[in-house]
Design a protein around this motif. Structure first.
Motif, PDB file in Angstrom:
ATOM      1  N   ALA A  98       0.527   9.921  10.997  1.00  0.00           N
ATOM      2  CA  ALA A  98       0.803   9.855   9.563  1.00  0.00           C
ATOM      3  C   ALA A  98      -0.138  10.756   8.766  1.00  0.00           C
ATOM      4  O   ALA A  98       0.277  11.387   7.781  1.00  0.00           O
ATOM      5  CB  ALA A  98       0.702   8.412   9.073  1.00  0.00           C
ATOM      6  N   SER A  99      -1.404  10.838   9.174  1.00  0.00           N
ATOM      7  CA  SER A  99      -2.366  11.693   8.470  1.00  0.00           C
ATOM      8  C   SER A  99      -2.011  13.175   8.622  1.00  0.00           C
ATOM      9  O   SER A  99      -2.034  13.937   7.646  1.00  0.00           O
ATOM     10  CB  SER A  99      -3.776  11.442   8.993  1.00  0.00           C
ATOM     11  OG  SER A  99      -4.175  10.106   8.758  1.00  0.00           O
ATOM     12  N   VAL A 112       1.992   7.567   4.574  1.00  0.00           N
ATOM     13  CA  VAL A 112       3.457   7.582   4.487  1.00  0.00           C
ATOM     14  C   VAL A 112       3.892   7.560   3.026  1.00  0.00           C
ATOM     15  O   VAL A 112       4.778   8.314   2.611  1.00  0.00           O
ATOM     16  CB  VAL A 112       4.056   6.384   5.251  1.00  0.00           C
ATOM     17  CG1 VAL A 112       5.555   6.256   4.960  1.00  0.00           C
ATOM     18  CG2 VAL A 112       3.838   6.555   6.751  1.00  0.00           C
ATOM     19  N   GLY A 113       3.265   6.694   2.235  1.00  0.00           N
ATOM     20  CA  GLY A 113       3.579   6.641   0.810  1.00  0.00           C
ATOM     21  C   GLY A 113       3.268   7.947   0.109  1.00  0.00           C
ATOM     22  O   GLY A 113       4.051   8.431  -0.714  1.00  0.00           O
ATOM     23  N   LEU A 114       2.118   8.522   0.428  1.00  0.00           N
ATOM     24  CA  LEU A 114       1.718   9.804  -0.164  1.00  0.00           C
ATOM     25  C   LEU A 114       2.758  10.881   0.113  1.00  0.00           C
ATOM     26  O   LEU A 114       3.195  11.601  -0.801  1.00  0.00           O
ATOM     27  CB  LEU A 114       0.349  10.211   0.387  1.00  0.00           C
ATOM     28  CG  LEU A 114      -0.320  11.480  -0.125  1.00  0.00           C
ATOM     29  CD1 LEU A 114      -1.832  11.395   0.091  1.00  0.00           C
ATOM     30  CD2 LEU A 114       0.198  12.742   0.545  1.00  0.00           C
ATOM     31  N   ALA A 115       3.155  11.006   1.377  1.00  0.00           N
ATOM     32  CA  ALA A 115       4.118  12.044   1.751  1.00  0.00           C
ATOM     33  C   ALA A 115       5.467  11.816   1.086  1.00  0.00           C
ATOM     34  O   ALA A 115       6.112  12.762   0.623  1.00  0.00           O
ATOM     35  CB  ALA A 115       4.272  12.069   3.267  1.00  0.00           C
ATOM     36  N   GLN A 116       5.895  10.560   1.008  1.00  0.00           N
ATOM     37  CA  GLN A 116       7.156  10.263   0.339  1.00  0.00           C
ATOM     38  C   GLN A 116       7.072  10.616  -1.136  1.00  0.00           C
ATOM     39  O   GLN A 116       8.037  11.135  -1.731  1.00  0.00           O
ATOM     40  CB  GLN A 116       7.510   8.785   0.512  1.00  0.00           C
ATOM     41  CG  GLN A 116       8.895   8.429  -0.014  1.00  0.00           C
ATOM     42  CD  GLN A 116       9.986   9.132   0.751  1.00  0.00           C
ATOM     43  OE1 GLN A 116      10.137   8.936   1.953  1.00  0.00           O
ATOM     44  NE2 GLN A 116      10.763   9.961   0.058  1.00  0.00           N
ATOM     45  N   ILE A 140       0.833  -1.211   0.000  1.00  0.00           N
ATOM     46  CA  ILE A 140       0.000   0.000   0.000  1.00  0.00           C
ATOM     47  C   ILE A 140       0.862   1.254   0.000  1.00  0.00           C
ATOM     48  O   ILE A 140       0.588   2.218  -0.732  1.00  0.00           O
ATOM     49  CB  ILE A 140      -0.942  -0.004   1.222  1.00  0.00           C
ATOM     50  CG1 ILE A 140      -1.954  -1.145   1.097  1.00  0.00           C
ATOM     51  CG2 ILE A 140      -1.659   1.341   1.386  1.00  0.00           C
ATOM     52  CD1 ILE A 140      -2.615  -1.538   2.401  1.00  0.00           C
ATOM     53  N   GLU A 141       1.911   1.251   0.798  1.00  0.00           N
ATOM     54  CA  GLU A 141       2.802   2.414   0.857  1.00  0.00           C
ATOM     55  C   GLU A 141       3.449   2.705  -0.494  1.00  0.00           C
ATOM     56  O   GLU A 141       3.453   3.847  -0.962  1.00  0.00           O
ATOM     57  CB  GLU A 141       3.892   2.177   1.908  1.00  0.00           C
ATOM     58  CG  GLU A 141       4.899   3.327   2.005  1.00  0.00           C
ATOM     59  CD  GLU A 141       6.089   3.018   2.889  1.00  0.00           C
ATOM     60  OE1 GLU A 141       7.105   3.741   2.801  1.00  0.00           O
ATOM     61  OE2 GLU A 141       6.022   2.043   3.669  1.00  0.00           O
ATOM     62  N   ILE A 177      -3.774   1.080  10.627  1.00  0.00           N
ATOM     63  CA  ILE A 177      -2.351   0.924  10.303  1.00  0.00           C
ATOM     64  C   ILE A 177      -2.139   1.035   8.799  1.00  0.00           C
ATOM     65  O   ILE A 177      -1.199   1.692   8.332  1.00  0.00           O
ATOM     66  CB  ILE A 177      -1.827  -0.419  10.824  1.00  0.00           C
ATOM     67  CG1 ILE A 177      -2.057  -0.540  12.331  1.00  0.00           C
ATOM     68  CG2 ILE A 177      -0.341  -0.583  10.500  1.00  0.00           C
ATOM     69  CD1 ILE A 177      -1.758  -1.922  12.900  1.00  0.00           C
ATOM     70  N   SER A 178      -3.001   0.412   8.033  1.00  0.00           N
ATOM     71  CA  SER A 178      -2.839   0.464   6.575  1.00  0.00           C
ATOM     72  C   SER A 178      -3.135   1.856   6.028  1.00  0.00           C
ATOM     73  O   SER A 178      -2.527   2.273   5.029  1.00  0.00           O
ATOM     74  CB  SER A 178      -3.737  -0.582   5.901  1.00  0.00           C
ATOM     75  OG  SER A 178      -5.104  -0.392   6.243  1.00  0.00           O
ATOM     76  N   ILE A 179      -4.043   2.588   6.662  1.00  0.00           N
ATOM     77  CA  ILE A 179      -4.276   3.980   6.261  1.00  0.00           C
ATOM     78  C   ILE A 179      -3.022   4.802   6.523  1.00  0.00           C
ATOM     79  O   ILE A 179      -2.636   5.663   5.724  1.00  0.00           O
ATOM     80  CB  ILE A 179      -5.478   4.572   7.015  1.00  0.00           C
ATOM     81  CG1 ILE A 179      -6.776   3.920   6.555  1.00  0.00           C
ATOM     82  CG2 ILE A 179      -5.546   6.090   6.812  1.00  0.00           C
ATOM     83  CD1 ILE A 179      -7.119   4.170   5.104  1.00  0.00           C
ATOM     84  N   ALA A 180      -2.362   4.534   7.652  1.00  0.00           N
ATOM     85  CA  ALA A 180      -1.097   5.211   7.938  1.00  0.00           C
ATOM     86  C   ALA A 180      -0.067   4.896   6.854  1.00  0.00           C
ATOM     87  O   ALA A 180       0.698   5.775   6.429  1.00  0.00           O
ATOM     88  CB  ALA A 180      -0.584   4.790   9.312  1.00  0.00           C
TER      89      ALA A 180
END
Length: 394
Positions: free
Chosen positions: A359-360, A287-291, A110-111, A280-283
């Motif tokens: 993370a959000s 994390v992927g979005l921000a990266q 997901i990330e 946890i998976s939403i987090a």
């Protein structure tokens, strides 16, 4: 171990065991004990998975991100590709057509996908960590043989809990299930249902004993092909636009009693448990979005010049990049820790909530700063950062 072994030998613990003896035991056991790896350190298998997801995301998803966002539509070839690569059944056992990996691997998938397009990331998220996990935890052999095998290989699933009048207060739902012989008749409307446009299998939470309050809520497996099931108008959203979000309408839908997932009246238990893990998976998505936002913005600061120097060379920008990179790393560590705890079978109610919250918040701040570093072009659709900024608001 001690600076003065003579003094150490005279030290006695509260239960009469000498510290020297304890130290000796520790030394002996250390020959067979390895310090746990950092939570962010990946195994060889996890690295291979990460590389495979990254290649697929860059080669297959990235070229279609802007078009899918503009049209608010998920490309069907991408959905098929996700199935072909095994990304839609990461934790499902090989017996049912999955890859038989772990919850942590689902989060890693997901990330990496969300690093390119969080809209595709949420499609994979709901499939792996909500719908399939419920089947794996509560489904019987017959249900899993029929439905879980489809979900891992070809069929999209949806988690149908929310209603227009019961969002955060999920257990105020009004969808009803009335017993009729060996069937239940379902009536009601589910709202904000992710993946609804493409789903073939719906997990519908309905109250089959309203007099019992939330203890009457039961989880039903509903097929799209069942008479009375229809999908409402797709929401025209600010972000995560390629991911479909639609009402699911149930009008006198007859569902066999054998399609109750878990026990009668335990829908509330199923929903609470799975949402604790789902945080946890939403987090991971955030994390992927921000990266992804950093991946798009930092190279621009290395190329764009103002006042005869790169934007990156301004100390104020360096401070911001350092701070945002640190926030991403911190969110990743918190999220990975929660995911690994879940794999270990430990409680994750607190850790999952902390990961999702941090993370959000982080994703919104990072995507906003990344947009600012790009200046005027950041406000245009020529760069992907404005999309990450919109997506983070989910």
């Amino acid at each position: 171990m001690f600076t003065n072994s003579l003094r150490a030998s005279r030290l006695i613990s509260s239960d009469g065991v000498s510290i020297k003896r304890i130290a000796a035991c520790l030394m002996r056991s250390s020959r067979h004990y390895s310090v746990p790896a950092a939570v962010t350190q990946l195994s060889e298998e996890e690295e291979m998975l990460k590389d495979a997801v990254r290649r697929f995301s860059r080669e297959k998803i990235a070229p279609k991100v802007a078009e899918m966002d503009q049209n608010s539509a998920m490309d069907k070839d991408i959905i098929q590709g996700l199935f072909d690569q095994g990304f839609m059944g990461v934790e499902v056992s090989a017996e049912y057509g999955g890859t038989g990996s772990s919850f942590f691997s689902s989060c890693l998938t997901i990330e990496e996908i969300s690093r390119v397009d969080p809209a595709v990331g949420v499609l994979v998220d709901v499939q792996n960590t909500l719908v399939e996990t419920i089947f794996m935890q509560y489904g019987n052999k017959e249900q899993n043989s029929k439905y879980l095998s489809q979900l891992a290989t070809k069929s999209v699933g949806s988690f149908c809990l929310s209603e227009f009048g019961s969002g955060s207060d999920a257990f105020a739902l009004q969808t009803r299930a009335v017993a009729d012989g060996d069937h239940f008749v379902l009536n009601g409307t589910k709202a904000w249902i992710t993946n609804a446009e493409h789903a073939d299998i719906f997990l519908v939470f309905a109250n089959a004993s309203p007099e019992k309050g939330y203890k009457g809520i039961t989880c039903f497996i509903v097929e799209r092909s069942m008479p009375g099931v229809s999908i409402g108008k797709k929401e025209d959203k600010l972000g995560i636009r390629a991911s479909s979000t639609c009402p699911v309408i149930l009008e006198n839908v007859r569902v066999p009693e054998s399609n109750i997932l878990g026990n009668f009246g335990e829908g509330y238990k199923i929903a609470i448990g799975i949402l604790n893990e789902g945080r946890i998976s939403i987090a991971s998505q955030m994390v992927g979005l921000a990266q992804g936002a950093l991946d798009a913005a930092i190279p621009y600061t290395l190329e764009r010049k103002q006042f005869n120097q790169r934007i990156f060379d301004f100390q104020g920008i360096q401070h911001q990049i350092g701070e945002m990179s640190t926030m991403v790393a911190a969110a990743r560590a918190i999220t990975y820790n929660a995911a690994r705890l879940r794999v270990a079978g430990e409680p994750v109610v607190k850790e999952g909530a902390m990961a999702k919250y941090f993370a959000s918040e982080m994703a919104q701040k990072v995507s906003s700063k990344a947009l600012e570093w790009l200046g005027g072009v950041g406000f245009t659709k020529d760069f992907p950062v404005e999309k990450f900024y919109r997506d983070a608001k989910i």
